[in-house]
Design an enzyme around this catalytic site. Structure first.
Site, short mmCIF file in Angstrom:
data_model
loop_
_atom_site.label_atom_id
_atom_site.label_comp_id
_atom_site.label_asym_id
_atom_site.label_seq_id
_atom_site.Cartn_x
_atom_site.Cartn_y
_atom_site.Cartn_z
N ASN A 14 0.86 -1.19 0.00
CA ASN A 14 0.00 0.00 0.00
C ASN A 14 0.89 1.24 0.00
O ASN A 14 1.70 1.43 0.92
CB ASN A 14 -0.91 -0.05 1.24
CG ASN A 14 -1.84 1.14 1.34
OD1 ASN A 14 -1.42 2.27 1.10
ND2 ASN A 14 -3.07 0.91 1.72
N HIS A 17 0.97 6.21 1.91
CA HIS A 17 1.70 7.17 2.75
C HIS A 17 2.93 7.77 2.08
O HIS A 17 3.54 8.69 2.62
CB HIS A 17 1.98 6.56 4.12
CG HIS A 17 0.69 6.31 4.83
ND1 HIS A 17 -0.19 7.33 5.14
CD2 HIS A 17 0.07 5.17 5.21
CE1 HIS A 17 -1.28 6.83 5.69
NE2 HIS A 17 -1.14 5.52 5.75
N HIS A 50 -5.70 3.71 -1.56
CA HIS A 50 -7.02 4.09 -1.05
C HIS A 50 -7.31 5.53 -1.45
O HIS A 50 -6.64 6.45 -0.97
CB HIS A 50 -6.99 3.94 0.48
CG HIS A 50 -8.31 4.20 1.16
ND1 HIS A 50 -8.47 4.07 2.52
CD2 HIS A 50 -9.52 4.58 0.68
CE1 HIS A 50 -9.72 4.36 2.85
NE2 HIS A 50 -10.37 4.68 1.75
N ARG A 52 -9.35 8.25 -0.71
CA ARG A 52 -10.30 8.64 0.35
C ARG A 52 -11.16 9.80 -0.12
O ARG A 52 -10.76 10.58 -0.99
CB ARG A 52 -9.55 9.04 1.63
CG ARG A 52 -8.86 7.87 2.32
CD ARG A 52 -8.28 8.31 3.65
NE ARG A 52 -9.33 8.52 4.63
CZ ARG A 52 -9.61 7.68 5.63
NH1 ARG A 52 -8.91 6.57 5.79
NH2 ARG A 52 -10.58 7.94 6.48
N ARG A 56 -6.90 12.86 1.21
CA ARG A 56 -5.80 13.29 2.09
C ARG A 56 -4.45 12.74 1.65
O ARG A 56 -3.42 13.28 1.99
CB ARG A 56 -6.08 12.95 3.55
CG ARG A 56 -6.01 11.47 3.84
CD ARG A 56 -6.15 11.18 5.32
NE ARG A 56 -7.48 11.45 5.82
CZ ARG A 56 -7.98 10.86 6.92
NH1 ARG A 56 -7.25 10.02 7.60
NH2 ARG A 56 -9.21 11.13 7.33
N GLU A 77 -8.80 0.61 -2.93
CA GLU A 77 -9.63 0.67 -1.71
C GLU A 77 -10.60 1.83 -1.83
O GLU A 77 -10.20 2.94 -2.18
CB GLU A 77 -8.74 0.88 -0.49
CG GLU A 77 -7.94 -0.36 -0.12
CD GLU A 77 -7.15 -0.15 1.15
OE1 GLU A 77 -7.32 0.89 1.82
OE2 GLU A 77 -6.34 -1.01 1.46
N THR A 108 -8.32 3.50 8.70
CA THR A 108 -9.54 2.69 8.70
C THR A 108 -9.61 1.92 10.02
O THR A 108 -8.85 0.99 10.24
CB THR A 108 -9.49 1.72 7.49
OG1 THR A 108 -9.14 2.49 6.34
CG2 THR A 108 -10.84 1.08 7.26
N GLU A 158 -11.08 -9.33 3.18
CA GLU A 158 -9.80 -8.98 3.79
C GLU A 158 -10.05 -8.83 5.28
O GLU A 158 -10.87 -8.02 5.71
CB GLU A 158 -9.24 -7.68 3.20
CG GLU A 158 -7.89 -7.33 3.83
CD GLU A 158 -7.10 -6.28 3.06
OE1 GLU A 158 -7.21 -6.22 1.82
OE2 GLU A 158 -6.38 -5.53 3.73
N HIS A 198 -3.72 -4.51 7.77
CA HIS A 198 -3.83 -3.33 8.64
C HIS A 198 -2.90 -3.45 9.84
O HIS A 198 -3.06 -4.35 10.66
CB HIS A 198 -5.26 -3.05 9.13
CG HIS A 198 -5.46 -1.58 9.36
ND1 HIS A 198 -4.97 -0.95 10.48
CD2 HIS A 198 -6.02 -0.61 8.61
CE1 HIS A 198 -5.25 0.34 10.40
NE2 HIS A 198 -5.88 0.57 9.26
#
Ligand code: PXP
Length: 250
Positions: A14, A17, A50, A52, A56, A77, A108, A158, A198
């Site tokens: 992922n 970030h 993801h 969002r 962000r 996502e 999340t 998931e 996660h």
């Protein structure tokens, strides 16, 4: 009975970030697309991002560019909203993972409430599947939620590993690991493909990677954070080794 032990455990990286870091200054650097290409070169089996509602981290143009740039599957996502459904149908990722999304949350925080929300989710799942997109639901390892996911025709669940990772090492964390193990067996028996993710790190990955029903882990924050010190290729290599070692014990 299928030999679960032989199933390769896929690593989805992922890259959200990397975009968080880029957005801190508002420019182009560091590029989540460059990170995805590096992750691919380092052995990632897929890229997860993801988009969002508040944008962000990942932005619309990142998703388009990712789809174009990478040769490995894109796992998109998304919240269960009409806007995100349109985005998914436009981009046509390999898979869409429906996640709960709270505007104020840092990340999340819990699994998607599937049971009791079938009427809202069913048409969305149908449209995604008709577009050739595999549908994944991000859920807690709870029998009722897993059964509801199977009833809705989801391809994948998931399992949320956040509570497991946040628990103090020792009996409390082991109890969470047992809950995830039970959920993985239950979901697999329902015919669902089982993923997990996660909060996973070098410390927490092995007890999840050892579960034979799980075929994919999605990991982001820890890998991107650790890459600041030793580089993305190095941390992906280390995570891959830990996953492979755990898998040998399955
Ligand atoms: N899987 C899902 C469904 C997620 O929402 C996230 C966080 O975006 C992850 C995995 C990765 O979590 P982390 O960044 O804590 O590794």
């Amino acid at each position: 009975m299928e030999n679960l032990k032989l199933k390769h455990l896929r690593l989805g990286v992922n890259i959200d970030h990397v975009a968080t870091l880029r957005n801190a200054r508002g420019g182009m650097h560091p590029s989540p697309i460059a990170a995805a290409l590096l992750a691919q070169k380092a052995g990632a089996d897929g890229i997860t991002a993801h988009l969002r509602e508040d944008r962000r981290h990942i932005k619309d143009e990142d998703i388009n560019a990712l789809k174009e740039a990478i040769d490995i599957p894109l796992n998109f996502e998304m919240a269960a909203t009409e806007e995100m459904l349109k985005n998914a149908l436009r981009v046509v990722p390999n898979a869409a993972c429906i996640v709960p999304e709270g505007r104020e949350e840092l990340t999340t925080e819990g699994g998607l409430a599937v049971a009791g929300h079938e009427a809202k989710l069913a048409p969305m799942i149908d449209q995604l599947k008709q577009a050739g997109i595999r549908v994944s639901l991000f859920v807690d390892a709870d029998e009722q939620e897993l059964q509801a996911a199977a009833n809705l025709g989801a391809d994948i669940v998931e399992l949320h590993t956040g509570r497991y990772c946040d628990s103090p090492a020792g009996e409390e964390r082991q109890q969470e690991a047992r809950r995830i193990a039970h959920g993985a067996r239950f979901a697999h028996a329902l015919g669902l493909e089982v993923h997990a993710g996660h909060g996973l790190s070098f410390e927490t990955v092995s007890d999840i990677a050892v579960l034979p029903e799980i075929v994919e882990l999605n990991i982001g924050h820890f890998l991107i954070g650790a890459a600041v010190f030793t580089g993305l290729e190095d941390v992906i290599g280390q995570m891959r080794n830990l996953m492979d070692e755990a898998r040998k014990q399955a």
